[in-house]
Design a protein around this motif. Structure first.
Motif, PDB file in Angstrom:
ATOM      1  N   UNK A  73       0.882  -1.173   0.014  1.00 48.10           N
ATOM      2  CA  UNK A  73      -0.010   0.043   0.055  1.00 48.10           C
ATOM      3  C   UNK A  73       0.992   1.313  -0.082  1.00 48.10           C
ATOM      4  N   UNK A  74       1.782   1.301   0.753  1.00 49.12           N
ATOM      5  CA  UNK A  74       2.636   2.398   1.033  1.00 49.12           C
ATOM      6  C   UNK A  74       3.413   2.661  -0.234  1.00 49.12           C
ATOM      7  N   UNK A  75       3.816   1.640  -0.715  1.00 45.91           N
ATOM      8  CA  UNK A  75       4.685   1.766  -1.783  1.00 45.91           C
ATOM      9  C   UNK A  75       4.074   2.128  -3.150  1.00 45.91           C
ATOM     10  N   UNK A  76       2.835   1.761  -3.249  1.00 47.00           N
ATOM     11  CA  UNK A  76       1.723   2.063  -4.369  1.00 47.00           C
ATOM     12  C   UNK A  76       1.607   3.545  -4.222  1.00 47.00           C
ATOM     13  N   UNK A  77       1.583   3.864  -3.075  1.00 49.16           N
ATOM     14  CA  UNK A  77       1.471   5.358  -2.694  1.00 49.16           C
ATOM     15  C   UNK A  77       2.549   6.309  -3.425  1.00 49.16           C
ATOM     16  N   UNK A  78       3.766   5.945  -3.097  1.00 47.65           N
ATOM     17  CA  UNK A  78       4.848   6.333  -3.468  1.00 47.65           C
ATOM     18  C   UNK A  78       4.942   6.508  -4.946  1.00 47.65           C
ATOM     19  N   UNK A  79       4.645   5.364  -5.587  1.00 42.58           N
ATOM     20  CA  UNK A  79       4.713   5.269  -6.978  1.00 42.58           C
ATOM     21  C   UNK A  79       3.686   6.215  -7.728  1.00 42.58           C
ATOM     22  N   UNK A  80       2.409   6.396  -7.049  1.00 39.42           N
ATOM     23  CA  UNK A  80       1.668   7.165  -7.687  1.00 39.42           C
ATOM     24  C   UNK A  80       1.961   8.645  -7.555  1.00 39.42           C
ATOM     25  N   UNK A  81       2.332   9.001  -6.289  1.00 44.06           N
ATOM     26  CA  UNK A  81       2.765  10.266  -6.250  1.00 44.06           C
ATOM     27  C   UNK A  81       4.159  10.701  -7.181  1.00 44.06           C
ATOM     28  N   UNK A  82       4.729   9.742  -7.765  1.00 42.17           N
ATOM     29  CA  UNK A  82       5.631   9.974  -8.452  1.00 42.17           C
ATOM     30  C   UNK A  82       5.255   9.797 -10.136  1.00 42.17           C
ATOM     31  N   UNK A  83       3.889   9.929 -10.130  1.00 46.58           N
ATOM     32  CA  UNK A  83       3.229  10.240 -11.611  1.00 46.58           C
ATOM     33  C   UNK A  83       3.437   8.672 -12.169  1.00 46.58           C
TER      34      UNK A  83
END
Lengths: 601, 381
Positions: free
Chosen positions: A421-431
């Protein structure tokens, strides 16, 4: 047809998660086979660069030959090929793996299987390597070898029933490992009478002998006197010497199919010895080159300037020397209004960039200022022309731009399930654009399509911090895509500072501008007057901060006996200012130019 | 004719070392005082023989804690100076005193010995802060000392105060200063605390055991000092010094104007006729130097550029500023000839101004004096 020689040759590498003991095991193997006398051993020989040792990573690959008399009474030539351990050097790793038949997989008996272990295993499997698990650090009280053995079987799907239990640190079980190499790793194959095909998996510049290629001969034979041709670049050279490293250069009469060794051919320029290229016999060339060759291009660029303008020539010499030994480094002169004369340098990735910066500072004793890294943007102009921009200051005026493209990568993030979950958020924040998610036992591999420019900011730090260090990632360039990009400028005291400009996605411009202004406010010291810091797009200011004027800077007491001491104190203060750049009326410390890298949005 | 000189006598004795102090001074060495006084007298005679019977305009007994001396010891020192130098009849003779060491009788004896200016180390009128920085006296003793000094006939009393102590707020500073200004005194020295390396205070700050006021709080304290001192009739004449009209410390002006001074005693520095030297800071070596058996350390007399810069570094501390005619005479050019860019830029920034033959810092320039001085250094050093 297998010769007796090939029968007694093993080519292998060691793969491991960082800190699981790869370099220590390599040292023990070299020591055990007498390549190094124990007392002569510098700890962890393969990681010979100081920087590599400090960071516990291997930057460049090398190969060492060991002669091992096995329990069957025969003597085997074991070629250990070391592989770089960082995502910036993925391509080099793939070429080194292509030179092997097998890999030792080192797993820490206290830590178990880690994300990087998996990423490495998958890469090795792609190259059809035989993978032999080795469980290390069994001397530690917290070692749990049985659990780890089960983990290797469950998570990776490798048979670990006869994995040696060792402690590379105390030298336990090393013989076992050597025996496993002999019995478990297939002997190389190849027709030594066929036309020559030798894979270059590393190259190195020697001041006396020129560029030296480390090769794996796939078929045929190479010997001194032969005229060789680099199949992808077409360049030809006369072989002066071939041999193996053990650990010094040991010349041999020839290198034949299945052998790993070096080829010296008075090659003046390292750029003629490209990793992945195939060497053939110019007189009797092979039909085709070995697969997998790729021209490696720098992906990340930044400006490097001497802190003291007088050091320009020294910086130039230093870059020239570094490039002799590093084919992936590029540099071209550039000028900045803020920083004067310097160079635009190209790197494989951020780590590569940092390594070069540190080598310039340590080995060449240079005081340098580095600007924020940038990727190469493709700018399509309204007149139909396309320009490549690797320096934000060179972006054509907004009115002349039709649209822009930026490089994207296919990124794979390997992580234990709980951090998905946390990493998906990171990736999404990174476009990042989610592609798919693959379960690997207890682990998950997330695939994202992501702009390279986002990865070079703080992606590494974020992935590590959001997964408590458990996740890892790798990526490869997947091509250019159109993006809504704008140029973000920074104005100090009303004047644009070109060295701080950057190209960002429109949706990111506001938070990044604000965070950059805040960061600069922290690194620019108070001066005699108030300094407005503005972040702007086009003429429009999107963020503003102020460095307040210095309120108090005075020596309270100064009497007779103090005069010399107080003067020296002020002289010291003056020296400190040498690290500052005068931009118009504002003094900016060199760290400010890197501030953009350390932003939290 | 030779320029008049100032004489500084260092008395390196303390009942106890304060937490912030990095001066050469020792606790528990009182037994040496008698012998030390004799050594200094001997040194005075030797230096007079070397430099001549100079006119002495000011004498300053500093420390350490000079008020650990008896009246007789103070008299012996001053008599020795009067015997071998031409001490001006109106010479300013200052003695530093710790409020915890004074009695009415002692004060009378000092006055009779010739001391006519007393500098009381009050530091704070808050008992908590006094204890925290290791002072041996209380606020009440400080008040009492000021009163005793007046009774003993001292009309020229300075109170030393410290701003920016750990835990001190601008309000606490204001209270101390307001009360100090109402005590019988003609001069206030208000020093912002400097945390010197190697002191117990520096260790406490480094370990985080105590926190110092930040730049903004210090700047606020400065403003408080200006306001309170002015209202009470004290005018600022130097970075940290305030005086009633006519009571500026003439001895200290010697330093700020870069005029010659002779230092006597352990570790004392001198600048005489363009030569700089200093005494040893251990007893035995100093004793040998005092009688001429061992040469003194030369401090480095300073190149022309260094001397020029020092004239600004010291002179700009005074509100009046640097005497431009004297600068020109001594260095063969105006300040702006040596530092055209800095003078131009700092004037434009409102840091520097010229008036009545003096170049001086503006009120704003005074707050950020180091930055201005560094600009001078960067241009020409």
């Amino acid at each position: 047809m297998e010769s007796e020689r090939m029968e007694r040759t093993r080519n292998f590498c060691i793969i491991a998660h960082i800190d699981h003991g790869k370099s220590t095991l390599a040292d023990r193997l070299l020591e055990k086979t007498g390549v190094y006398e124990k007392r002569e051993m510098v700890e962890q020989v393969l990681d010979s660069m100081e920087l590599e040792r400090e960071r516990g990573i291997t930057i460049k690959s090398k190969a060492v030959r060991m002669d091992y008399r096995a329990r069957d009474g025969k003597t085997y030539a074991l070629n250990l090929i070391d592989t770089p351990g960082h995502v910036d050097f993925t391509y080099e790793v793939s070429r080194a793996l292509a030179a092997c038949e097998g890999a030792l997989l080192v797993v820490d008996a206290t830590q178990g299987v880690e994300a990087q272990t998996l990423a490495n295993v998958y890469m090795a499997l792609e190259h059809d390597l035989e993978i032999l698990p080795v469980i290390n650090k069994i001397d530690l009280p917290s070692a749990r070898p049985d659990e780890v053995r089960a983990e290797i079987e469950e998570v990776i799907g490798l048979d670990a029933s006869d994995a040696p239990l060792i402690s590379a640190k105390v030298g336990l079980g090393i013989d076992e490992v050597l025996e496993r190499i002999v019995s478990g790793i297939p002997a190389p194959q190849g027709d030594e009478d066929a036309p020559l095909q030798a894979l270059i998996f590393d190259s190195y510049y020697d001041n006396y002998r020129g560029a030296i290629c480390f090769v794996r001969v796939a078929q045929g034979t190479v010997r001194p006197g032969m005229r060789i041709r680099m199949m992808n670049t077409g360049a030809c050279f006369d072989v002066v010497e071939v041999g193996v490293r053990s650990p010094g250069y040991v010349p041999t009469q020839e290198l034949r199919a299945g052998d790993v060794g070096y080829v010296a051919a008075s090659i003046k320029d390292l750029h003629d010895t490209r990793v992945g290229d195939t060497i053939t016999d110019d007189a009797n060339p092979a039909q085709e080159s070995l697969p997998g060759y790729r021209q490696v291009n720098p992906m990340v660029f930044c400006g490097i300037y001497p802190a003291d303008g007088a050091d320009y020539e020294n910086l130039k010499d230093a870059l020239e020397k570094l490039r002799l030994n590093d084919a992936s480094l590029t540099y071209d002169p550039e000028t900045s209004q803020a920083l004067g004369f310097g160079f635009r340098c190209g790197f494989l990735g951020l780590l590569h960039m940092e390594i070069i910066q540190q080598r310039l500072e340590r080995e060449f004793d240079l005081d340098i200022i580095t600007t924020a890294p940038s990727v190469v943007y493709r700018v399509h102009k309204t007149d139909g022309t396309v320009v490549q921009v690797d320096n934000p200051s060179n972006l054509p005026p907004a009115g002349t731009i039709d649209y822009m493209e930026e490089p994207f990568v296919a990124a794979s993030v390997h992580t234990p399930q709980e951090y998905v979950g946390a990493l998906m958020e990171v990736c999404q924040n990174k476009r990042g654009v989610f592609k798919d998610m693959v379960y690997e036992g207890q682990r998950v591999c997330l695939h994202y399509q992501m702009p390279l420019s986002e990865i070079i900011f703080d992606f590494f730090d974020q992935v590590k911090s959001r997964s408590r260090g458990y996740a890892s990632y790798d990526y490869e360039l997947s091509g250019y895509q159109q993006s809504d990009l704008v140029k973000l400028d920074v104005l100090l005291n009303g004047e644009i500072c070109d060295a701080l400009s950057m190209i960002v996605h429109k949706d990111r411009a506001y938070p990044r501008g604000r965070s950059l202004a805040e960061k600069l406010k922290d690194v620019i010291p108070r001066q005699l007057f108030e300094i407005p810091i503005q972040a702007a797009i086009g003429g429009k200011v999107i963020a503003r901060e102020t460095v307040k004027a210095m309120r108090k800077d005075v020596l309270a007491k100064c009497y007779g006996g103090d005069i010399t001491r107080k003067r020296k104190l002020l002289e010291k203060q003056k020296e400190g200012k040498k690290r500052m750049r005068q931009l118009g009326s504002v003094q900016v410390p060199s760290e400010a130019f890197m501030a953009v890298l350390k932003m939290d949005e | 004719m030779d320029e008049a000189i100032g004489v500084y006598i260092h008395l390196p004795f303390c009942a106890r070392k304060c937490a912030y102090c990095d001066f050469t001074s020792f606790a528990g060495e009182e037994a040496r005082i008698e012998e030390y006084v004799k050594t200094v007298c001997r040194e005075a005679r030797a230096q007079a023989a070397l430099f001549g019977r100079r006119l002495v305009a000011t004498i300053y007994l500093g420390g350490g804690t000079p008020s650990l001396l008896t009246g007789a010891q103070a008299r012996a020192l001053l008599d020795a100076l009067r015997a071998c130098f031409d001490v001006a009849p109106d010479a300013e003779i200052t003695m530093e005193a710790n409020p915890g060491t004074l009695t009415p009788a002692k004060l009378c004896a000092y006055r009779e010995a010739g001391v006519n200016r007393l500098s009381l180390g009050v530091q704070s009128l808050d008992d908590g802060l006094l204890a925290a920085i290791g002072r041996i006296h209380t606020a009440a003793q400080a008040r009492e000392a000021a009163r005793m000094a007046r009774e003993a006939g001292f009309g020229n009393v300075n109170l030393d105060l410290m701003a920016g102590l750990p835990g001190q707020t601008p309000r606490l500073w204001e209270e101390t200063l307001a009360e100090a200004a109402s005590l019988p005194c003609a001069h206030l020295s208000c020093y912002a605390l400097i945390v010197e390396e190697g002191t117990p205070l520096a260790a406490r700050v480094a370990s985080g055991a105590c926190a110092l006021p930040d730049e903004d709080a210090l700047a606020e304290m400065d403003e408080i000092t200006e306001r309170i001192a002015r209202r009470a009739g004290f005018a600022r004449y130097e970075v940290s010094n305030y005086a009633r009209p006519g009571f500026a410390c003439r001895h200290n002006l010697t330093y700020w104007e870069c005029r010659p001074y002779l230092g006597l005693g352990l570790a004392a520095h001198s600048d005489m006729d363009g030569r700089r030297f200093y005494n040893a800071s251990d007893w035995a070596a100093y004793a040998r130097q005092a009688c001429g058996a061992q040469p003194r350390e030369a401090e480095g007399d300073g190149s022309a550029a260094e001397r020029r810069f020092e004239r600004l570094m010291m002179g700009l501390r005074m509100l009046r500023g640097v005497d431009e005619a004297r600068f020109h005479r001594d260095f063969g050019g105006a300040v702006a000839d040596f530092y055209p860019k800095t003078v131009r830029e700092m004037t434009a920034l409102g840091m520097l101004e010229r008036e009545g033959g003096y170049m001086r810092l503006t009120a704003r320039g005074m707050q950020v004096m180091n930055a201005v001085l560094v600009a001078f250094l960067q241009e020409n050093s």
